[in-house]
Motif scaffolding. Structure first.
Motif, short mmCIF file in Angstrom:
data_model
loop_
_atom_site.label_atom_id
_atom_site.label_comp_id
_atom_site.label_asym_id
_atom_site.label_seq_id
_atom_site.Cartn_x
_atom_site.Cartn_y
_atom_site.Cartn_z
N PHE B 247 4.78 -8.36 -8.04
CA PHE B 247 3.97 -8.12 -9.24
C PHE B 247 2.49 -8.00 -8.93
CE2 PHE B 247 7.84 -10.21 -10.74
CZ PHE B 247 8.32 -9.21 -11.57
N ARG B 248 2.16 -7.66 -7.67
CA ARG B 248 0.75 -7.41 -7.33
C ARG B 248 0.48 -5.92 -7.56
NH1 ARG B 248 -0.14 -10.57 -1.72
NH2 ARG B 248 -2.16 -9.54 -1.84
N TYR B 249 0.45 -5.54 -8.86
CA TYR B 249 0.32 -4.14 -9.24
C TYR B 249 -0.94 -3.50 -8.68
CZ TYR B 249 4.31 -4.21 -12.39
OH TYR B 249 5.57 -4.28 -12.89
N ALA B 250 -2.05 -4.28 -8.68
CA ALA B 250 -3.31 -3.72 -8.22
C ALA B 250 -3.18 -3.27 -6.77
CB ALA B 250 -4.43 -4.74 -8.36
N ASP B 251 -2.57 -4.12 -5.94
CA ASP B 251 -2.41 -3.77 -4.53
C ASP B 251 -1.55 -2.52 -4.38
OD1 ASP B 251 -3.05 -6.59 -4.84
OD2 ASP B 251 -2.92 -6.67 -2.64
N ALA B 252 -0.41 -2.54 -5.07
CA ALA B 252 0.50 -1.40 -4.99
C ALA B 252 -0.22 -0.12 -5.39
CB ALA B 252 1.72 -1.63 -5.88
N THR B 253 -0.95 -0.20 -6.51
CA THR B 253 -1.66 0.97 -7.04
C THR B 253 -2.69 1.50 -6.05
OG1 THR B 253 -1.37 0.00 -9.20
CG2 THR B 253 -2.90 1.82 -9.04
N ALA B 254 -3.43 0.56 -5.47
CA ALA B 254 -4.50 0.98 -4.56
C ALA B 254 -3.92 1.68 -3.34
CB ALA B 254 -5.32 -0.23 -4.13
N ILE B 255 -2.88 1.10 -2.75
CA ILE B 255 -2.28 1.73 -1.57
C ILE B 255 -1.69 3.09 -1.94
CG2 ILE B 255 -0.60 1.45 0.30
CD1 ILE B 255 -0.73 -1.59 -0.27
N ALA B 256 -1.03 3.12 -3.10
CA ALA B 256 -0.42 4.39 -3.54
C ALA B 256 -1.48 5.47 -3.73
CB ALA B 256 0.36 4.17 -4.83
N SER B 257 -2.66 5.09 -4.27
CA SER B 257 -3.71 6.08 -4.46
C SER B 257 -4.15 6.67 -3.13
CB SER B 257 -4.94 5.46 -5.13
OG SER B 257 -4.56 4.80 -6.27
N VAL B 258 -4.27 5.81 -2.14
CA VAL B 258 -4.65 6.31 -0.81
C VAL B 258 -3.61 7.29 -0.31
CG1 VAL B 258 -5.00 5.66 1.59
CG2 VAL B 258 -5.98 4.26 -0.23
N MET B 259 -2.33 6.91 -0.48
CA MET B 259 -1.24 7.79 -0.02
C MET B 259 -1.28 9.12 -0.77
SD MET B 259 0.82 5.75 2.02
CE MET B 259 2.22 6.79 1.96
#
Lengths: 305, 285, 349
Positions: B247-259
């Motif tokens: 549930f660390r959405y911020a982390d997931a989102t940030a990495i996904a944006s880079v990808m």
């Protein structure tokens, strides 16, 4: 042309008297056809390429079937008739049916707009349609979670109307449509662009309506390409793992598709059962490839000369 | 009279084929609903993060490692595919051998085989007691559950991109070019190096970039064989899934944006490469 | 049915395809739109058909406005440049298409469709190909199918876009004669677009010569060949020999030298004198209006031509003249040229 063939070279040699080995070797090196390499190089390169393909593609494919049947036919049947496996197969078929239908309709509509008309920004539109190909499946799943999940942008209205998308069928379908989005359209657009608009203009000048032109002229002209797109789209829809994995929630018997079921079985060390289900998908891949090979010759017929 | 005619004509469509408004509108709507809106949700979520927060997430050692592994190994796999894929194309287009059509068809297996199936097959193959793993184990080489395993999976999924991009270009290459080079006194090696290779180079690079782009985002075929040891064999897409499950959405989102940004850049590069390929070695239209 | 083209203008971005074109085509006539590529002839044909729309102007069929009717409603038969045959339909179905898509009261019973298609296939002499597919036909056969398909809807006007463009020379000639015969049998008002002057001159009742979006001349084949209205028409149709000249005080000059030829009322100033190579006689250089050096003599079959370099104020030009049989021309020698028939156009024409 034939003078360049090695067989033709033997004749002048023979008239020169009994060819010695060295002479023949020299002749072959000196007069080898300009478009190829010495036989030894050809054989070596072919063997390396075949070994590479066998190692990286042939063996894994073979292994799936060997592992699936290693524990006997009974175990194989048992693995597939397990209620959870059957539920996964049913869900996979349902998801594939919905997403392929959606993409066929979209593909036809989009390729009509793009191939039969001239407008500004066309190449941008094509790029955007191709976009899902270059997005990681995990990211594809994530964006729907961010939109429809419990902390998503649309969480409040969805909760108010009691609509469940993530960890449910709609989410799986959406994610699958996303990853298979370009499949049908990208088969149709280039072909329809090459076919041009002359046949449609001819039909309309003969009094046909727009719909009748589409169904009587355009659609029959691209039917094999459409089928080809459907095939590839279906293979990907049934096999999609990453995107579906993120949105499914892995509820056994409910939101598990076949690839997710394979993962669970594998992680529980039920290798036989896991490979049994995998063999079904591998079979689908093989059938897809065979159909694709057969279709390719049909596709050539649709290419305008 | 003339002005009346002109004003009436302005509203006419410039084509006799009907349905542009309807099909274009539907295309755009569906594209927005399925692709563009969800993708913008990702950027919207990322933009909610403060810059400091973003910096913390992205400079996290585990994140950096995952990105490094994903991009580094993808590059290596694409390079291997460039060489061996190029070789496979050469053999397929230029030489004859038994079962050539079967071999040609089999190239597409990585496209058609679901990634999860490929994943478990490769893992079993390279496991210590597997067909290949058992041969490598005495040599002290471990593939499954190491970065080497990731590389194997990424080579598997990337191969058809190189082959299918280069194959038509090499097949269409005018054979007279090689005759011409030979007639001008070039050796076979010089002909390939100076005439053939430059003609297919744009296609090779396009295939390389496509294989790389696919490998960076790959998930299914990698996670089984990778071992998923944080900092060693954990790929970026997996880290996104792990963060999501935590549930660390911020982390997931940030990495996904880079990808996703990387995907866009790669898409742009591939687009340019294809234009180049069309203007150079591509088919003449 | 007669066709009136009134003040039709069509532009694509900066390019003017048609510039205020006016044309009247009487009922039953076969008219050729002849011009180089980019002259606007195909655009005009497509506008008449209703496949494209002009920016301004009017199209009238028998005096009635045609622009407010779609291509389907105009009842025109259009033969496309590359035929646009439906590739997945047999020859029979291609021809039947226009009859099958009719709705309601216009719909013919199946037997009537079959009869009509068979009649048309017999007319274009390909009834034996009815079950074949377009890919199995030769170019000439495809052309006949395309024509039969266009005729199936009993068009009031037949429009043909470069109908013989994709065929080889021999078939082209054969089909040309046949099309002319067909027009005699079936006198539908026909407009044909071509860049091949031979085709236009042989086939058409009247030829419309187009250049750069304008009509240069309308006339019978004899008129446009024998009395070209403009230098463009003279150049475009038949072979031309062109010399720069000046008109001063109603007299013709080459540089400072007056020439004993009629200026034909061309406007004062720079002008061009145009003649057909076979209508130029060789003569003694001292007595001819033009003279020059023989550069080369070529023979193709019965025809002999000489390249002659003539000195003009701006340098020199090389013209081609016919050499009569038996005339010995030495390369490098001087020879005079006397045009028997010629035309003088002011620079503006």
């Amino acid at each position: 042309m034939s003078a360049l063939e090695p067989a033709a070279l033997a004749q002048p040699l023979a008239s020169d008297g009994p060819p010695t080995l060295t002479k023949q070797a020299r002749a072959q090196n000196g007069h080898r056809p300009a478009r190829t390499e010495p036989a030894a190089v050809r054989i070596a390169l072919t063997l390396i390429a075949l070994a590479f393909l066998g190692l990286f593609i042939g063996l894994p494919l073979l292994l799936v079937f060997v592992e699936a049947f290693k524990r006997g036919a009974a175990a194989y049947v048992a693995a597939l008739s397990d209620p959870d496996a059957l539920a996964a197969i049913r869900l996979t078929l349902l998801v594939a049916a919905i997403s392929v239908t959606a993409n066929v309709i979209f593909g036809l509509v989009a390729s009509w707009a793009i191939a039969k008309f001239e407008f500004a920004g066309k190449s941008l539109l094509i790029t955007l349609i191709d976009l899902p190909f270059s997005v990681s499946p995990v990211v594809a799943g994530l964006i729907y979670v961010l939109l429809f999940g419990s902390q998503g942008l649309l969480a409040a209205p969805l909760q108010a109307w009691d609509i469940k998308i993530i960890f449910a069928l709609p989410g799986i379908v959406l994610a699958t449509i996303f990853v298979t989005f370009p499949f049908v359209a990208r088969e149709l657009i280039p072909l329809m662009q090459e076919q041009g608009t002359a046949e449609e203009e001819a039909a309309i000048s003969l009094g046909a309506s727009g719909l009748s032109t589409f169904f009587r002229v355009t659609l029959p002209n691209v039917k094999w390409a459409l089928l080809y797109g459907v095939l590839l789209c279906n293979a990907r829809a049934m096999g999609e793992f990453g995107a579906v994995s993120v949105v499914s929630g892995h509820v056994r018997g409910l939101t598990n598709t076949m690839p997710l079921h394979i993962e669970i079985l594998y992680n529980e060390y039920q290798f036989g059962a896991s490979f049994a289900v995998a063999s079904l998908l591998a079979l689908l891949a093989l059938v897809t490839l065979i159909a694709k090979t057969v279709l390719e010759s049909r596709l050539a017929e649709e290419e305008p000369r | 009279m003339a002005t009346a005619t002109a004003s009436r004509l302005t509203f006419r469509k410039p084509s006799v084929i009907p349905g542009f408004g309807l099909t274009f509108g539907l295309t755009l709507t569906w594209l927005c609903l399925i692709v563009l809106l969800p993708l913008s949700a990702l950027f919207l979520k990322t933009s909610e993060l403060s810059f400091d927060r973003l910096l913390v997430i992205m400079s996290n050692a585990r994140t950096l490692h995952a990105l490094q592994i994903s991009f580094g190994l993808s590059l290596a796999a694409a390079a291997i595919n460039l060489v061996f894929g190029g070789l496979v194309v050469w053999v397929l287009v230029r030489y004859d051998f038994p079962f050539k059509r079967v071999v040609d068809a089999i190239i597409d297996i990585p496209f058609a085989l679901p990634t999860a199936v490929a994943g478990i097959a490769l893992t079993t193959l390279y496991a210590e007691n597997g067909w290949i793993g058992s041969l490598l184990a005495p040599l002290g080489i471990q593939v499954s559950f190491t970065p080497l395993g990731i590389l194997v999976a990424l080579v598997f999924i990337g191969l058809p991109f190189v082959v299918r991009t280069v194959q038509p270009v090499l097949a269409d290459l005018d054979a007279e070019l090689e005759d011409a080079a030979a007639s001008l006194g070039a050796t076979r090696g010089q002909t390939i190096w100076r005439v053939v290779l430059p003609s297919i180079w744009p296609a090779l690079l396009t295939g390389f970039a496509m294989a790389f782009a696919r490998a960076v985002g790959e998930y299914g075929s990698v996670i089984f064989i990778a071992g998923n040891l944080p900092g060693v064999s954990e790929i970026a897409p997996l880290l996104i899934v792990i963060r999501l499950e935590e549930f660390r959405y911020a982390d997931a989102t940030a990495i996904a944006s880079v990808m996703l940004l990387a995907s866009f850049v790669l898409l742009f590069i591939i687009n340019r490469l294809q234009h180049w390929a069309e203007s150079r070695g591509g088919r003449e239209r | 049915m007669s066709i009136d083209v009134v003040n039709i203008t069509k532009t694509y971005k900066a390019f003017t395809a048609l510039d205020a074109v006016n044309l009247h085509i009487p009922t039953g006539e076969l008219v050729a739109l002849l011009g180089p590529s980019g002259s606007g002839k195909t655009t005009l044909l497509r506008i008449i058909a209703g496949l494209e729309w002009p920016d301004s102007g009017e199209i009238r069929f028998d005096g009635a406005d045609a622009l407010n009717r779609s291509v389907g409603e105009r009842n025109v038969g259009f033969v496309f440049q590359h035929y646009a045959l439906f590739r997945h339909m047999s020859v029979f179905e291609n021809v039947a298409f226009g009859l099958r898509v009719r709705k309601g009261a216009d719909k013919l019973p199946e037997a009537a469709i079959r009869a009509k298609v068979n009649e048309l296939l017999a007319l274009v002499q390909i009834d034996w190909l009815a079950e074949r597919y377009p890919a199995q036909l030769s170019g000439g056969q495809r052309q006949r199918v395309a024509l039969a398909r266009a005729l199936a809807i009993s068009p009031r006007i037949l429009l043909l876009d470069e109908p013989f463009g994709a065929l080889d020379a021999k078939v082209r000639k054969e089909l040309r004669r046949w099309l002319r015969q067909l027009h005699e049998e079936l006198p539908v008002t026909s407009v044909l677009v071509t860049h091949d002057q031979e085709e236009a001159l042989e086939l058409a009742d009247r030829v419309v010569v187009m250049g750069k979006g304008r009509i240069e001349q309308i006339g019978t084949p004899g008129e446009v060949y024998d009395t070209p209205a403009t230098a463009f028409v003279h150049d475009f149709i038949g072979e031309s020999l062109s010399l720069p000249a000046d008109v001063r005080g109603g007299r013709l000059f080459l540089g400072e030298r007056a020439i004993a030829l009629d200026s034909q009322g061309a406007s004062e100033g720079p002008a061009r004198l145009l003649a057909r190579p076979h209508e130029v006689d060789l003569a003694d250089p001292a007595q001819a209006p033009f003279f020059g050096k023989v550069l080369a003599v070529r023979t193709f079959g019965p025809i002999r031509r000489a390249d002659i370099q003539i000195v003009v104020p701006s340098g020199h030009v090389v013209v081609e003249a016919a050499v009569p049989f038996g005339e010995g021309l030495e390369i490098g020698s001087q020879v005079g040229l006397v045009p028997r028939r010629y035309r003088v156009f002011g620079a503006k024409a």
